[in-house]
Design a protein around this motif. Sequence first.
Motif, PDB file in Angstrom:
ATOM      1  N   ARG A   1       1.348  -1.332  -0.202  1.00 25.09           N
ATOM      2  CA  ARG A   1       0.397   0.275   0.188  1.00 25.09           C
ATOM      3  C   ARG A   1       0.806   1.447  -0.236  1.00 25.09           C
ATOM      4  O   ARG A   1       0.800   2.394  -0.588  1.00 25.09           O
ATOM      5  CB  ARG A   1      -0.833   0.194   0.996  1.00 25.09           C
ATOM      6  N   LEU A   2       1.661   1.484   0.888  1.00 26.29           N
ATOM      7  CA  LEU A   2       2.744   2.193   0.604  1.00 26.29           C
ATOM      8  C   LEU A   2       3.356   3.143  -0.702  1.00 26.29           C
ATOM      9  O   LEU A   2       3.197   3.805  -1.126  1.00 26.29           O
ATOM     10  CB  LEU A   2       4.102   1.880   2.174  1.00 26.29           C
ATOM     11  N   VAL A   3       3.480   2.156  -1.136  1.00 27.53           N
ATOM     12  CA  VAL A   3       3.574   2.095  -2.426  1.00 27.53           C
ATOM     13  C   VAL A   3       3.271   2.517  -3.350  1.00 27.53           C
ATOM     14  O   VAL A   3       3.588   3.387  -4.246  1.00 27.53           O
ATOM     15  CB  VAL A   3       5.336   0.046  -3.387  1.00 27.53           C
ATOM     16  N   SER A   4       1.976   1.570  -3.666  1.00 26.47           N
ATOM     17  CA  SER A   4       1.631   1.773  -4.422  1.00 26.47           C
ATOM     18  C   SER A   4       0.355   3.226  -4.341  1.00 26.47           C
ATOM     19  O   SER A   4       0.407   3.875  -5.478  1.00 26.47           O
ATOM     20  CB  SER A   4       0.304   0.977  -4.318  1.00 26.47           C
ATOM     21  N   GLU A   5       0.567   3.922  -3.002  1.00 27.81           N
ATOM     22  CA  GLU A   5       0.083   5.146  -2.841  1.00 27.81           C
ATOM     23  C   GLU A   5       0.754   5.909  -3.263  1.00 27.81           C
ATOM     24  O   GLU A   5       0.102   7.446  -3.531  1.00 27.81           O
ATOM     25  CB  GLU A   5      -1.484   5.006  -1.565  1.00 27.81           C
ATOM     26  N   SER A   6       1.942   5.977  -2.947  1.00 31.81           N
ATOM     27  CA  SER A   6       2.865   7.040  -3.044  1.00 31.81           C
ATOM     28  C   SER A   6       3.753   6.672  -4.774  1.00 31.81           C
ATOM     29  O   SER A   6       4.017   8.318  -5.525  1.00 31.81           O
ATOM     30  CB  SER A   6       4.195   7.010  -2.689  1.00 31.81           C
ATOM     31  N   SER A   7       2.866   6.168  -5.967  1.00 30.69           N
ATOM     32  CA  SER A   7       3.211   5.885  -7.235  1.00 30.69           C
ATOM     33  C   SER A   7       1.821   6.086  -8.006  1.00 30.69           C
ATOM     34  O   SER A   7       2.528   5.365  -8.605  1.00 30.69           O
ATOM     35  CB  SER A   7       4.234   4.882  -7.456  1.00 30.69           C
ATOM     36  N   GLY A   8       0.960   6.588  -7.379  1.00 35.22           N
ATOM     37  CA  GLY A   8      -0.257   6.441  -8.584  1.00 35.22           C
ATOM     38  C   GLY A   8      -1.394   5.232  -8.319  1.00 35.22           C
ATOM     39  O   GLY A   8      -1.273   4.883  -7.132  1.00 35.22           O
ATOM     40  N   PRO A   9      -2.146   5.055  -8.929  1.00 36.74           N
ATOM     41  CA  PRO A   9      -2.842   4.094  -8.562  1.00 36.74           C
ATOM     42  C   PRO A   9      -2.295   2.540  -8.592  1.00 36.74           C
ATOM     43  O   PRO A   9      -1.128   2.124  -9.258  1.00 36.74           O
ATOM     44  CB  PRO A   9      -4.365   3.404 -10.251  1.00 36.74           C
ATOM     45  N   ARG A  10      -2.570   1.983  -7.424  1.00 28.61           N
ATOM     46  CA  ARG A  10      -2.446   0.136  -7.165  1.00 28.61           C
ATOM     47  C   ARG A  10      -2.390  -0.154  -9.119  1.00 28.61           C
ATOM     48  O   ARG A  10      -3.379   0.079  -9.311  1.00 28.61           O
ATOM     49  CB  ARG A  10      -3.239   0.041  -6.421  1.00 28.61           C
ATOM     50  N   PRO A  11      -1.540  -1.443  -9.149  1.00 24.74           N
ATOM     51  CA  PRO A  11      -0.972  -1.812 -10.437  1.00 24.74           C
ATOM     52  C   PRO A  11      -2.214  -3.324 -10.710  1.00 24.74           C
ATOM     53  O   PRO A  11      -2.389  -3.601  -9.529  1.00 24.74           O
ATOM     54  CB  PRO A  11       0.304  -2.999 -10.669  1.00 24.74           C
ATOM     55  N   GLY A  12      -2.928  -2.546 -11.051  1.00 23.94           N
ATOM     56  CA  GLY A  12      -3.984  -3.617 -11.719  1.00 23.94           C
ATOM     57  C   GLY A  12      -5.405  -4.259 -10.946  1.00 23.94           C
ATOM     58  O   GLY A  12      -6.092  -4.970 -11.008  1.00 23.94           O
ATOM     59  N   ARG A  13      -5.044  -2.808  -9.604  1.00 25.68           N
ATOM     60  CA  ARG A  13      -5.692  -2.869  -8.791  1.00 25.68           C
ATOM     61  C   ARG A  13      -7.577  -2.319 -10.102  1.00 25.68           C
ATOM     62  O   ARG A  13      -8.059  -1.924 -10.508  1.00 25.68           O
ATOM     63  CB  ARG A  13      -6.470  -1.567  -7.724  1.00 25.68           C
ATOM     64  N   GLY A  14      -8.292  -3.804  -9.491  1.00 27.49           N
ATOM     65  CA  GLY A  14      -9.745  -3.571  -9.488  1.00 27.49           C
ATOM     66  C   GLY A  14      -9.995  -4.546 -10.901  1.00 27.49           C
ATOM     67  O   GLY A  14     -10.719  -4.246 -11.130  1.00 27.49           O
ATOM     68  N   SER A  15      -8.531  -4.846 -11.623  1.00 23.29           N
ATOM     69  CA  SER A  15      -8.900  -5.026 -12.792  1.00 23.29           C
ATOM     70  C   SER A  15      -7.751  -6.472 -12.926  1.00 23.29           C
ATOM     71  O   SER A  15      -8.133  -7.842 -14.339  1.00 23.29           O
ATOM     72  CB  SER A  15      -7.884  -4.446 -13.888  1.00 23.29           C
ATOM     73  N   ARG A  16      -7.752  -7.215 -11.705  1.00 19.98           N
ATOM     74  CA  ARG A  16      -7.333  -8.562 -12.256  1.00 19.98           C
ATOM     75  C   ARG A  16      -8.366  -9.438 -12.148  1.00 19.98           C
ATOM     76  O   ARG A  16      -9.653  -9.373 -11.538  1.00 19.98           O
ATOM     77  CB  ARG A  16      -6.891  -9.311 -10.618  1.00 19.98           C
TER      78      ARG A  16
END
Lengths: 179, 450
Positions: free
Chosen positions: B31-46
């Motif tokens: 979470r720390l990484v994804s929130e600092s670098s924009g939308p989470r990879p693949g979030r909601g599309s897996r």
Amino acid sequence: MDTLTGVEHLAEPDGFRDFVEARSSALLRSGWLLTGDWPSAEDLVQTALAAAWPRWASLRRQDAPELYVRKIMVNTFLRWRQRRWNGEIATGRLPETQAYGDVFAQVDARQSLLAALDRLPARQRAVVVLRYFADQTESQTAEAMGCSVGAVKSHASKALARLRHAPGLAELMTGEVAS
Amino acid sequence: MNTEEQQLADVLHRVTPEPPRRVTVEQVAYRLVSESSGPRPGRGSRAGREPRPRRGGPGLSRAWAPALAAAAVVVIAGASAGVAVLASSHNSPSPSGGASASSSVSSAPVSSSPSGTQSPAQQTTPATAIVGGPWGAELIDRQAFTQGSLVSGDGSLYAYGTGTLDRIDPATGAIAATARYNPPLPNPPVIVGNTVWVVWSNSGGNVVLHGYNAQTLAPASSVLVPATGRVSASASNVLSSGPDGHLYVAAGVSVVVINPDNGQQIRRIYLTAGPANSVAVSPDGGTLYAGLAPASGGFKLLVYNLASDTVVDESALPDTDSAGNLVATSGGVWGTTGVGMSEWTWFAPGADLTRAVRIGEGAGAGFASLPSYSGGVVWVGGSHTLTCASPADGRILDTATLPTDHQVVEYFSSPAVVGGHAYSSYQDNAAQLSGLVRMTPPAACSGLNS
């Protein structure tokens, strides 16, 4: 110092893992009381822990990491409610798993508890969780919520007045229904 | 703390369940990484993962962001175990988190002790022929049952009595087992395997199901299904089962599929058109039908292809006060609609409401005319006619005119079939008589010709 990846930038703070392992269950239960479902509770706890990560050394020095995490949880919860995110679709909510033994009573009791908490405004709900579940003092609760001790007392009093008449909860509190 | 505060604290600690899983450091790092670098990879599309709304957090200072963003891929790889948990968390079965050993109490609003399976009184009533009744109708028991609650399964009948769920011996009409239960909405019992499922509550943000042993009606299990949004205010048949043995529950603007063996959610199907008030699953298990009753009026039927995860059709009944009680058969969908005190059953070929036809003469005087699918045919009872119809095309196979007693209607509920007989819940207001009726329908209603 352990790292997650070997990358120094994201070095795991000392004691962070021990804290997460020891306290995540209690934090999640608080999150469940605040939000009413597990995915939102996980969201809340992860958000708070992610906020605590970069400040961890300082928080440990002050011996107050859990108070800080709970403060972030409550304020994030209040912000969600303020922004009406509670109206969004919380997806992937897991149903309560089956309970054996007195199979109906546990689910019924949880349903009554959540329904009663849903009747409270967000700040009253937060006070109830911090004061009566997390066992924080009035001053700790006031600090977490950024308000006065008097306001905490007022919220608690109003919350108790509402909960007193919540269907099902009063019986749970007075033990009129057999445990 | 005063006594009341202490009691509240005690309830909070006692009732709050253990979480189904813990939060891990890897999840926090992700979470720390994804929130600092924009939308989470693949979030909601897996694949196979339901989308979740993005909720903001405090985030990180700008100083952290570049370094963390650069490390993101490495972190995800390094913390793969944690990420894998995160990615699959909402679809994977969770350990039993609700089975806390702590003592708990029932807060059921009506029945304070739902676990109390009662010993039924062994009573039998001499069969009494009903004058002018359809298909040799005879009254075999004088228990009053809730309209639309009679179903059959594994050689038994089940129905809601007065504050009870009853198992009825079809040979004698006697109550063989009973449990305390008050239905919160029209929804007949749903039998899956050796469990009889009922809707225990349907209000606010949750639907609670209770399961009872099909023989003894002893409590077997309970499932709390959180709704998406609020549940429909005009609900009926929110609980159904499919040929896969799963339970389908209308829970707000979604239908939740539950594995009754372990109470776990298998999937959640979102309906963007509004809260579902009724659900049914096609006999082949491929199609879900969801009824919606918008606040603006009318009734809408959504046809959802379970394999492709898409709504493939929708149609509407514009002029109706209330509608619902869906039943699915091979040829389409059955349901009810009503205006004022009258209600009747319709059949929509291919689940197309624009082609819906009325079946039977319905019911008046506050009685319900609900479709039931039993013994290979669809039955439609009421206060005027008793009809059996083909599940394939809605064709009426036989109809009997119901008697009237001094110009006062007599009511026959839609039957349930056991052992070649059709059983119906009967009511004669003029004679103040009610009970269970056994009939021998004609061969046309045997299901062999439908």
